[in-house]
Write a protein that holds these residues in place. Structure first.
Motif, mmCIF file in Angstrom:
data_model
loop_
_atom_site.group_PDB
_atom_site.id
_atom_site.type_symbol
_atom_site.label_atom_id
_atom_site.label_comp_id
_atom_site.label_asym_id
_atom_site.label_seq_id
_atom_site.Cartn_x
_atom_site.Cartn_y
_atom_site.Cartn_z
ATOM 1 N N ARG A 1 63.373 44.691 -2.055
ATOM 2 C CA ARG A 1 64.253 44.781 -2.937
ATOM 3 C C ARG A 1 65.175 43.460 -2.771
ATOM 4 N NH1 ARG A 1 67.250 50.041 -3.023
ATOM 5 N NH2 ARG A 1 68.074 49.127 -1.003
ATOM 6 N N PHE A 2 65.512 42.805 -4.019
ATOM 7 C CA PHE A 2 66.569 41.742 -3.999
ATOM 8 C C PHE A 2 67.208 41.885 -5.412
ATOM 9 C CE2 PHE A 2 62.772 40.119 -5.903
ATOM 10 C CZ PHE A 2 63.013 39.477 -6.991
ATOM 11 N N ALA A 3 68.429 40.970 -5.435
ATOM 12 C CA ALA A 3 69.339 41.247 -6.403
ATOM 13 C C ALA A 3 69.362 40.052 -7.373
ATOM 14 C CB ALA A 3 70.758 41.559 -6.121
ATOM 15 N N LEU A 4 69.452 39.959 -8.541
ATOM 16 C CA LEU A 4 69.736 38.751 -9.542
ATOM 17 C C LEU A 4 70.926 39.117 -10.590
ATOM 18 C CD1 LEU A 4 66.103 37.642 -10.289
ATOM 19 C CD2 LEU A 4 67.643 36.182 -8.879
ATOM 20 N N ALA A 5 71.552 38.173 -10.895
ATOM 21 C CA ALA A 5 72.512 38.256 -11.927
ATOM 22 C C ALA A 5 71.940 38.345 -13.176
ATOM 23 C CB ALA A 5 73.535 37.207 -12.144
ATOM 24 N N PRO A 6 72.254 38.971 -14.415
ATOM 25 C CA PRO A 6 71.744 39.110 -15.795
ATOM 26 C C PRO A 6 71.573 37.711 -16.000
ATOM 27 C CG PRO A 6 73.317 40.663 -15.554
ATOM 28 C CD PRO A 6 73.564 39.913 -14.205
ATOM 29 N N GLU A 7 72.547 36.528 -15.973
ATOM 30 C CA GLU A 7 72.339 35.351 -16.669
ATOM 31 C C GLU A 7 71.296 34.670 -16.000
ATOM 32 O OE1 GLU A 7 76.149 35.335 -13.895
ATOM 33 O OE2 GLU A 7 75.048 36.664 -15.280
ATOM 34 N N GLU A 8 70.976 35.000 -14.536
ATOM 35 C CA GLU A 8 69.935 34.142 -13.928
ATOM 36 C C GLU A 8 68.458 34.635 -14.360
ATOM 37 O OE1 GLU A 8 71.441 33.560 -9.508
ATOM 38 O OE2 GLU A 8 70.762 35.472 -9.797
ATOM 39 N N VAL A 9 68.486 35.872 -14.905
ATOM 40 C CA VAL A 9 67.017 36.335 -15.458
ATOM 41 C C VAL A 9 67.058 35.790 -16.942
ATOM 42 C CG1 VAL A 9 65.907 38.296 -16.372
ATOM 43 C CG2 VAL A 9 67.225 38.439 -14.177
ATOM 44 N N LEU A 10 68.206 35.907 -17.629
ATOM 45 C CA LEU A 10 67.916 35.099 -19.182
ATOM 46 C C LEU A 10 68.038 33.879 -19.141
ATOM 47 C CD1 LEU A 10 71.000 37.495 -20.560
ATOM 48 C CD2 LEU A 10 68.442 37.775 -21.005
ATOM 49 N N LYS A 11 68.098 33.238 -17.963
ATOM 50 C CA LYS A 11 67.898 31.571 -18.180
ATOM 51 C C LYS A 11 66.471 31.318 -17.889
ATOM 52 C CE LYS A 11 70.222 29.137 -15.226
ATOM 53 N NZ LYS A 11 70.923 28.049 -15.976
ATOM 54 N N MET A 12 65.598 32.234 -17.386
ATOM 55 C CA MET A 12 64.309 32.049 -17.298
ATOM 56 C C MET A 12 63.497 32.537 -18.221
ATOM 57 S SD MET A 12 63.853 32.762 -13.030
ATOM 58 C CE MET A 12 65.083 34.100 -12.708
ATOM 59 N N ASN A 13 63.981 33.476 -19.106
ATOM 60 C CA ASN A 13 63.410 33.765 -20.219
ATOM 61 C C ASN A 13 64.139 34.022 -21.502
ATOM 62 O OD1 ASN A 13 60.794 34.206 -19.258
ATOM 63 N ND2 ASN A 13 60.755 36.498 -19.050
ATOM 64 N N PRO A 14 64.930 32.654 -21.875
ATOM 65 C CA PRO A 14 66.063 32.825 -22.936
ATOM 66 C C PRO A 14 65.684 33.568 -24.374
ATOM 67 C CG PRO A 14 65.368 30.682 -22.527
ATOM 68 C CD PRO A 14 64.410 31.533 -21.471
ATOM 69 N N ASN A 15 64.347 33.349 -24.821
ATOM 70 C CA ASN A 15 63.854 33.687 -25.977
ATOM 71 C C ASN A 15 63.697 35.253 -26.093
ATOM 72 O OD1 ASN A 15 63.842 30.864 -26.523
ATOM 73 N ND2 ASN A 15 61.522 30.739 -26.170
ATOM 74 N N THR A 16 63.077 35.753 -25.237
ATOM 75 C CA THR A 16 62.719 37.119 -25.324
ATOM 76 C C THR A 16 63.605 38.052 -24.606
ATOM 77 O OG1 THR A 16 61.191 37.009 -23.592
ATOM 78 C CG2 THR A 16 60.425 36.625 -25.758
ATOM 79 N N GLY A 17 64.357 37.565 -23.372
ATOM 80 C CA GLY A 17 65.243 38.397 -22.310
ATOM 81 C C GLY A 17 64.237 39.251 -21.538
ATOM 82 N N THR A 18 63.110 39.173 -21.447
ATOM 83 C CA THR A 18 62.132 39.819 -20.945
ATOM 84 C C THR A 18 62.184 39.411 -19.218
ATOM 85 O OG1 THR A 18 60.297 38.643 -21.498
ATOM 86 C CG2 THR A 18 60.267 40.693 -22.646
ATOM 87 N N ASP B 1 63.984 29.083 -28.812
ATOM 88 C CA ASP B 1 63.832 29.456 -30.157
ATOM 89 C C ASP B 1 65.329 29.297 -31.193
ATOM 90 O OD1 ASP B 1 61.230 29.724 -30.307
ATOM 91 O OD2 ASP B 1 61.387 32.092 -29.774
ATOM 92 N N ASP B 2 66.389 29.597 -30.279
ATOM 93 C CA ASP B 2 67.681 29.883 -31.023
ATOM 94 C C ASP B 2 68.401 28.386 -30.816
ATOM 95 O OD1 ASP B 2 68.354 29.612 -28.389
ATOM 96 O OD2 ASP B 2 69.329 31.407 -28.268
ATOM 97 N N ASP B 3 67.786 27.146 -30.495
ATOM 98 C CA ASP B 3 68.400 25.940 -30.312
ATOM 99 C C ASP B 3 67.684 25.065 -31.342
ATOM 100 O OD1 ASP B 3 69.403 23.431 -29.767
ATOM 101 O OD2 ASP B 3 69.181 23.689 -27.619
ATOM 102 N N PRO B 4 68.262 24.376 -32.244
ATOM 103 C CA PRO B 4 67.643 23.532 -33.329
ATOM 104 C C PRO B 4 66.984 22.182 -32.602
ATOM 105 C CG PRO B 4 69.963 23.300 -33.488
ATOM 106 C CD PRO B 4 69.599 24.613 -32.678
ATOM 107 N N ASP B 5 67.601 22.003 -31.229
ATOM 108 C CA ASP B 5 66.884 20.759 -30.648
ATOM 109 C C ASP B 5 66.071 21.275 -29.329
ATOM 110 O OD1 ASP B 5 68.567 18.885 -32.038
ATOM 111 O OD2 ASP B 5 70.227 19.311 -31.031
#
Length: 481
Positions: free
Chosen positions: A205-222, A248-252
């Motif tokens: 077991r290990f812990a990650l902050a939600p923003e760390e997970v979302l950084k790696m899968n920003p489009n789907t949040g999976t 996906d959510d960034d025009p650039d």
């Protein structure tokens, strides 16, 4: 059905910030697709002859014939079909399941959303589901919302190798998901992946902050699938330094100007495929057939293509055993050394059909793509290749960069062990889908436009190009590349 009960007072948890007693909702819902599966329906009632029909079209004719030969069975089937359609309509259209009521719904996902909904603000919910709750596209909105709202307390993924569920296939993966109430948010989420025994959880077991997970899968949040905390740390650092391929959510967010496509579906487009017997009156040059003014080009299948090798495998000399297993023989060293020798395909397609598929997408005489079928346990997980412009099966998706010259840099980067390592962390199933590829960490084109001393003051693109071409350009067919 979910069970609700209370848990007494306990000490503060420094990892999550939780403290005190709370109410729990716990359940192990059914894991079933709502849409009726014809094969499963007829297997369960002992009609293997219908279930094992060679094609879906043949099975449908056999089902329709039941109206005359076995009215009771036909009525049971149509009743089940109506029940399935009515349930799906409610789940998809009622608005009761805004996050999981989409696509081909599975019952475990709507149960998960229900359990999270009925959880007391200071309580928690625990559910046992397939791992797909955190990785599938249809459940991505629910999982992403749970994660971004800081309501994911723990996600423990298990392999069934130890037969925790004795009647479930040993390669099937399931997970325990713990979600908190709105008032009991988790600062960090506990994760464990590829666990075989419950007693191993403490060490894995290990812990990650939600923003760390979302950084790696920003489009789907999976959820990425990390075997160890070290893998998570390395991957997170890579994502801190480099953006995802397409956001996906960034025009650039598409610096390479990439678009994707699949050319020919191996089932739906089968009517366009020609075999040698269909082209017996045409001239064969070792790669394509010519009949009067029409050319029939080979259909490349993913298994024919490999790293820096569009002649990775061939149908030439393939045995029936190899064909049954879906594997093909490799060309000999002598064949590989002959720049005039090409891999032999199974089907050929009229070039007009290929040109029509590529119209307004691509105008070069070469293509860049990758194998869709992939596993994290394979020798290499992400397998790109460049090939002559031709027909290509759907399990080899194609990528079109805005600047065709940038394809050399992309091919070189996609072929590295580092890129492959990241792909392994992000792949939970057996398909390298668009959503996975778009969220792989990838240096931007600017990285290839800078010069450095180690590259002898050349740009990285100039340094990479001759190596990529030396490895790829092994036959005259790739001269346009």
């Amino acid at each position: 059905f979910p069970t609700v009960f209370s848990v007494g007072e306990r000490e503060d948890d420094p990892t999550t910030g939780w403290s005190g007693g709370f109410s729990c909702v716990v359940g192990n819902p059914p894991w079933e697709r709502v849409k009726i599966q014809d094969k499963e329906f007829f297997v369960n009632i002992g009609r293997a002859d219908i279930a094992d029909a060679a094609t879906a079209a043949i099975r449908k004719k056999m089902v329709d014939a039941l109206a005359d030969t076995d009215h009771c069975l036909h009525k049971a089937y149509t009743d089940a079909l109506r029940q399935s359609e009515a349930t799906a309509h409610f789940l998809l259209k009622s608005g009761r399941y805004p996050l999981t009521g989409q696509g081909d719904v599975n019952t475990y996902s709507v149960f998960a959303e229900t359990m999270r909904t009925i959880t007391d603000p200071t309580g928690a919910a625990g559910i046992l589901t397939p791992t797909g709750l955190a990785t599938d596209n249809t459940t991505a909105p629910f999982f992403s919302d749970t994660l971004s709202a800081n309501r994911l307390y723990a996600f423990y993924d298990f392999e069934n190798e130890a037969k925790i569920f004795k009647d479930v296939h040993n390669q099937f993966r399931f997970a325990v998901t713990v979600m908190s109430g709105k008032a009991r948010q988790s600062k960090r989420t506990r994760f464990a992946f590829y666990t075989r025994y419950v007693v191993d959880l403490a060490s894995r077991r290990f812990a990650l902050a939600p923003e760390e997970v979302l950084k790696m899968n920003p489009n789907t949040g999976t959820l990425p699938m990390f075997r160890t905390r070290t893998d998570a740390d390395i991957t997170l650092r890579i994502y801190t330094r480099h953006p995802v391929l397409i956001r996906d959510d960034d025009p650039d967010g598409n610096p390479w100007g990439l678009s994707f496509t699949r050319l020919f579906d191996m089932a739906n487009d089968a009517g366009l495929f020609n075999q040698p017997k269909d082209l017996a009156d045409a001239h064969f040059n070792g790669w394509s057939y010519t009949r009067r003014t029409r050319e029939y080009v080979p259909l490349y299948e993913a298994k024919m293509l490999g790293h820096f090798d569009h002649r990775f495998s061939t149908y030439r000399g393939a045995t029936q055993k190899q064909l049954n297993k879906g594997s093909l023989p490799r060309p000999t060293d002598k064949e590989h050394d002959d720049a005039d020798t090409e891999a032999l395909a199974r089907y050929w397609v009229d070039r007009v059909e290929v040109d029509t598929k590529l119209a307004d997408k691509w105008d070069r005489d070469w293509l860049l793509g990758w194998r869709d079928i992939a596993r994290a346990s394979d020798f290499r997980t992400f397998a790109p290749s460049v090939l002559p412009t031709s027909a290509v099966g759907h399990v080899f998706p194609l990528a079109f960069p805005r600047d065709p010259a940038a394809a050399v840099s992309l091919q070189g980067m996609w072929s590295t062990f580092v890129f492959d390592y990241v792909a392994r962390q992000k792949l939970s199933g057996a398909h390298m889908t668009y959503n996975i590829v778009k969220q792989l960490a990838c240096p931007a084109p600017e990285s290839f436009a800078t010069s450095s001393a180690w590259a002898q003051e050349r740009t990285l693109a100039d340094w990479v190009c001759p190596y990529v071409l030396e490895l790829s350009y092994t036959s005259w067919r790739l001269k346009p590349y």
